[in-house]
Write a protein that holds these residues in place. Structure first.
Motif, PDB file in Angstrom:
ATOM      1  N   ASP A 122      13.582  -2.072   7.450  1.00 41.88           N
ATOM      2  CA  ASP A 122      12.496  -3.044   7.653  1.00 41.88           C
ATOM      3  C   ASP A 122      12.252  -3.514   9.073  1.00 41.88           C
ATOM      4  N   ARG A 123      12.601  -2.724  10.041  1.00 39.14           N
ATOM      5  CA  ARG A 123      12.200  -3.065  11.406  1.00 39.14           C
ATOM      6  C   ARG A 123      10.918  -2.306  11.699  1.00 39.14           C
ATOM      7  N   SER A 124       9.976  -2.923  12.416  1.00 37.46           N
ATOM      8  CA  SER A 124       8.760  -2.195  12.753  1.00 37.46           C
ATOM      9  C   SER A 124       8.400  -2.428  14.214  1.00 37.46           C
ATOM     10  N   TYR A 125       7.844  -1.415  14.813  1.00 40.37           N
ATOM     11  CA  TYR A 125       7.504  -1.437  16.238  1.00 40.37           C
ATOM     12  C   TYR A 125       6.147  -0.766  16.388  1.00 40.37           C
ATOM     13  N   SER A 126       5.290  -1.332  17.239  1.00 38.52           N
ATOM     14  CA  SER A 126       3.994  -0.679  17.403  1.00 38.52           C
ATOM     15  C   SER A 126       3.465  -0.810  18.806  1.00 38.52           C
ATOM     16  N   VAL A 127       2.516   0.064  19.090  1.00 39.81           N
ATOM     17  CA  VAL A 127       1.874   0.035  20.382  1.00 39.81           C
ATOM     18  C   VAL A 127       0.444   0.549  20.201  1.00 39.81           C
ATOM     19  N   GLY A 128      -0.481   0.043  21.011  1.00 38.73           N
ATOM     20  CA  GLY A 128      -1.852   0.562  21.034  1.00 38.73           C
ATOM     21  C   GLY A 128      -2.654   0.212  19.782  1.00 38.73           C
ATOM     22  N   ASP A 129      -3.536   1.152  19.408  1.00 46.46           N
ATOM     23  CA  ASP A 129      -4.509   0.895  18.333  1.00 46.46           C
ATOM     24  C   ASP A 129      -3.907   1.159  16.948  1.00 46.46           C
ATOM     25  N   CYS A 130      -2.719   0.628  16.721  1.00 51.48           N
ATOM     26  CA  CYS A 130      -2.021   1.015  15.493  1.00 51.48           C
ATOM     27  C   CYS A 130      -2.515   0.270  14.259  1.00 51.48           C
ATOM     28  N   ASP A 131      -3.383  -0.742  14.456  1.00 52.34           N
ATOM     29  CA  ASP A 131      -3.927  -1.458  13.291  1.00 52.34           C
ATOM     30  C   ASP A 131      -5.340  -1.022  12.948  1.00 52.34           C
ATOM     31  N   GLU A 132      -5.879  -0.105  13.720  1.00 53.00           N
ATOM     32  CA  GLU A 132      -7.267   0.315  13.469  1.00 53.00           C
ATOM     33  C   GLU A 132      -7.267   1.466  12.463  1.00 53.00           C
ATOM     34  N   ARG A 133      -8.098   1.359  11.446  1.00 52.07           N
ATOM     35  CA  ARG A 133      -8.142   2.425  10.445  1.00 52.07           C
ATOM     36  C   ARG A 133      -8.896   3.640  10.967  1.00 52.07           C
ATOM     37  N   PHE A 134      -8.425   4.803  10.591  1.00 53.00           N
ATOM     38  CA  PHE A 134      -9.095   6.050  10.955  1.00 53.00           C
ATOM     39  C   PHE A 134      -9.126   6.947   9.728  1.00 53.00           C
ATOM     40  N   SER A 135      -9.838   8.062   9.837  1.00 55.00           N
ATOM     41  CA  SER A 135      -9.994   8.965   8.705  1.00 55.00           C
ATOM     42  C   SER A 135      -8.723   9.810   8.586  1.00 55.00           C
ATOM     43  N   ILE A 136      -8.002   9.662   7.474  1.00 58.63           N
ATOM     44  CA  ILE A 136      -6.703  10.342   7.410  1.00 58.63           C
ATOM     45  C   ILE A 136      -6.859  11.838   7.141  1.00 58.63           C
ATOM     46  N   GLN A 137      -8.016  12.256   6.612  1.00 51.87           N
ATOM     47  CA  GLN A 137      -8.305  13.673   6.361  1.00 51.87           C
ATOM     48  C   GLN A 137      -7.119  14.378   5.694  1.00 51.87           C
ATOM     49  N   SER A 138      -6.575  15.422   6.327  1.00 49.37           N
ATOM     50  CA  SER A 138      -5.575  16.237   5.612  1.00 49.37           C
ATOM     51  C   SER A 138      -4.240  15.547   5.355  1.00 49.37           C
ATOM     52  N   ILE A 139      -4.017  14.386   5.972  1.00 56.05           N
ATOM     53  CA  ILE A 139      -2.772  13.666   5.657  1.00 56.05           C
ATOM     54  C   ILE A 139      -2.794  13.288   4.169  1.00 56.05           C
ATOM     55  N   SER A 140      -4.006  13.138   3.654  1.00 57.27           N
ATOM     56  CA  SER A 140      -4.196  12.835   2.240  1.00 57.27           C
ATOM     57  C   SER A 140      -3.591  13.910   1.329  1.00 57.27           C
ATOM     58  N   LYS A 141      -3.449  15.113   1.850  1.00 55.77           N
ATOM     59  CA  LYS A 141      -2.923  16.206   1.023  1.00 55.77           C
ATOM     60  C   LYS A 141      -1.480  15.921   0.575  1.00 55.77           C
ATOM     61  N   VAL A 142      -0.749  15.150   1.362  1.00 53.70           N
ATOM     62  CA  VAL A 142       0.622  14.796   0.963  1.00 53.70           C
ATOM     63  C   VAL A 142       0.567  13.853  -0.252  1.00 53.70           C
ATOM     64  N   PHE A 143      -0.353  12.897  -0.212  1.00 53.81           N
ATOM     65  CA  PHE A 143      -0.499  11.970  -1.351  1.00 53.81           C
ATOM     66  C   PHE A 143      -0.984  12.719  -2.593  1.00 53.81           C
ATOM     67  N   MET A 144      -1.908  13.657  -2.377  1.00 53.49           N
ATOM     68  CA  MET A 144      -2.428  14.429  -3.508  1.00 53.49           C
ATOM     69  C   MET A 144      -1.302  15.215  -4.174  1.00 53.49           C
ATOM     70  N   LEU A 145      -0.503  15.884  -3.341  1.00 56.57           N
ATOM     71  CA  LEU A 145       0.594  16.691  -3.890  1.00 56.57           C
ATOM     72  C   LEU A 145       1.616  15.804  -4.595  1.00 56.57           C
ATOM     73  N   ALA A 146       1.962  14.676  -3.972  1.00 51.23           N
ATOM     74  CA  ALA A 146       2.965  13.781  -4.569  1.00 51.23           C
ATOM     75  C   ALA A 146       2.477  13.279  -5.923  1.00 51.23           C
ATOM     76  N   MET A 147       1.202  12.938  -6.001  1.00 50.18           N
ATOM     77  CA  MET A 147       0.674  12.426  -7.270  1.00 50.18           C
ATOM     78  C   MET A 147       0.654  13.533  -8.327  1.00 50.18           C
ATOM     79  N   ALA A 148       0.273  14.740  -7.918  1.00 50.62           N
ATOM     80  CA  ALA A 148       0.217  15.847  -8.877  1.00 50.62           C
ATOM     81  C   ALA A 148       1.622  16.188  -9.382  1.00 50.62           C
TER      82      ALA A 148
END
Ligand code: GLU
Length: 308
Positions: free
Chosen positions: A51-77
């Protein structure tokens, strides 16, 4: 293992070191809506299992995850459907671009792996067959992994991709001709474009990927999203197939299982230790975030952590 070092200082050093790279690379424009993103964005978020977290830059701005979604799709399937996903999709690196049609034809409509488009389209077909409302249930699943409620699709990005997703349409048609797609071509494509359009920040993605770093066990809830064996397989596919035809280079330079997307995000894990997510929209010629890859290489080098 993460050493006792000032991780915030490490991220800040990396931020400075990659600044000159932010003007290099090219923002994806084959989906017109993605071309609107500013090239000079850069953010990293690191989240540890304790539970430690560290950030820098635009790390709170949402962006289009595109193919990263494929990991969620596979995990759900894999985790939620009663069917052997790996009967319909292989697990070998493709060595070809993510949207290649060539292998699909001579391998009789069975995609090389779930992280190229053809493979993710088969996974989409599986989710469509197994859930009464796969679109809603998928976004709930992603929110649940991240312990959040507000993650959503971007309809403009999905519509923009739909207008020009000719290669994806060709793939679904080809696979349907081989009997590897059960639903209608149109329904599979629509849902796939929605899945790719999900928007998340580095911080939110790090929360979701931390479940994979924790072998598929929830940290916010106590849900087991994946069995030990299901987790092991997904992590192995991230390691071998997560970076288009640059998976070898990523393993060589960074040494973490992960997944990239053409929105410029890269999410990676060190099992039992941390998840780390970087975003920088300028892509290299293989479609991976140019500064993002460098940032992760610097991160694993400076912290002397990797799976090896
Ligand atoms: N929606 C994108 C496509 O199918 C995903 C590409 C990616 O991030 O690799 O072209």
């Amino acid at each position: 293992m993460l050493k006792n070092q000032d991780l915030q200082a490490v991220l800040e050093e990396i931020n400075e070191e990659v600044q000159p790279l932010l003007s290099e690379g090219t923002v994806a424009d084959y989906i017109p809506e993605l071309a609107k993103v500013k090239q000079d964005k850069f953010g990293i978020h690191l989240l540890t299992l304790d539970d430690r977290s560290y950030s820098v830059g635009d790390c709170d701005e949402r962006f289009s995850i595109q193919s990263i979604s494929k990991v969620f799709m596979l995990a759900m399937a894999v985790g939620e459907c009663r069917q052997n996903v790996y009967d319909r999709v292989n697990v070998e690196p493709s060595g070809d671009p993510f949207n290649s049609l060539v292998q699909l034809e001579y391998e009789q409509g069975i995609p090389r792996n779930p992280f190229i488009n053809a493979g993710a389209l088969v996974i989409t077909d599986i989710l469509l067959s197994n859930f009464p409302n796969a679109r809603n249930e998928f976004i709930q699943y992603v929110n649940s992994l991240a312990g959040l409620k507000s993650i959503n699709y971007n309809n403009a990005v999905a519509a923009s991709e739909k207008k020009c997703g000719f290669k994806n349409a060709a793939m679904v048609n080809l696979m349907k001709s081989f009997g590897n797609i059960d639903n209608s071509v149109e329904d599979v494509l629509d849902l796939y474009f929605d899945f790719c359009s999900v928007e998340m920040s580095c911080q939110e993605l790090a929360k979701a990927f931390r479940v994979f770093a924790n072998h598929g066990k929830g940290l916010v809830d106590t849900r087991r999203y994946l069995t030990e064996s299901q987790y092991k397989r997904i992590a192995a596919i991230m390691q071998t197939c997560g970076f288009y035809d640059e998976a070898g280079e990523f393993a060589f330079k960074v040494g973490l299982p992960g997944k990239s997307g053409v929105g410029g995000g890269i999410a990676a894990i060190l099992p039992n230790e941390y998840s780390v997510v970087v975003w920088s929209p300028g892509l290299n010629e293989k479609g991976n975030s140019l500064a993002g890859m460098k940032a992760l290489e610097l991160f694993t080098t400076k912290t002397q952590t990797s799976i090896f």
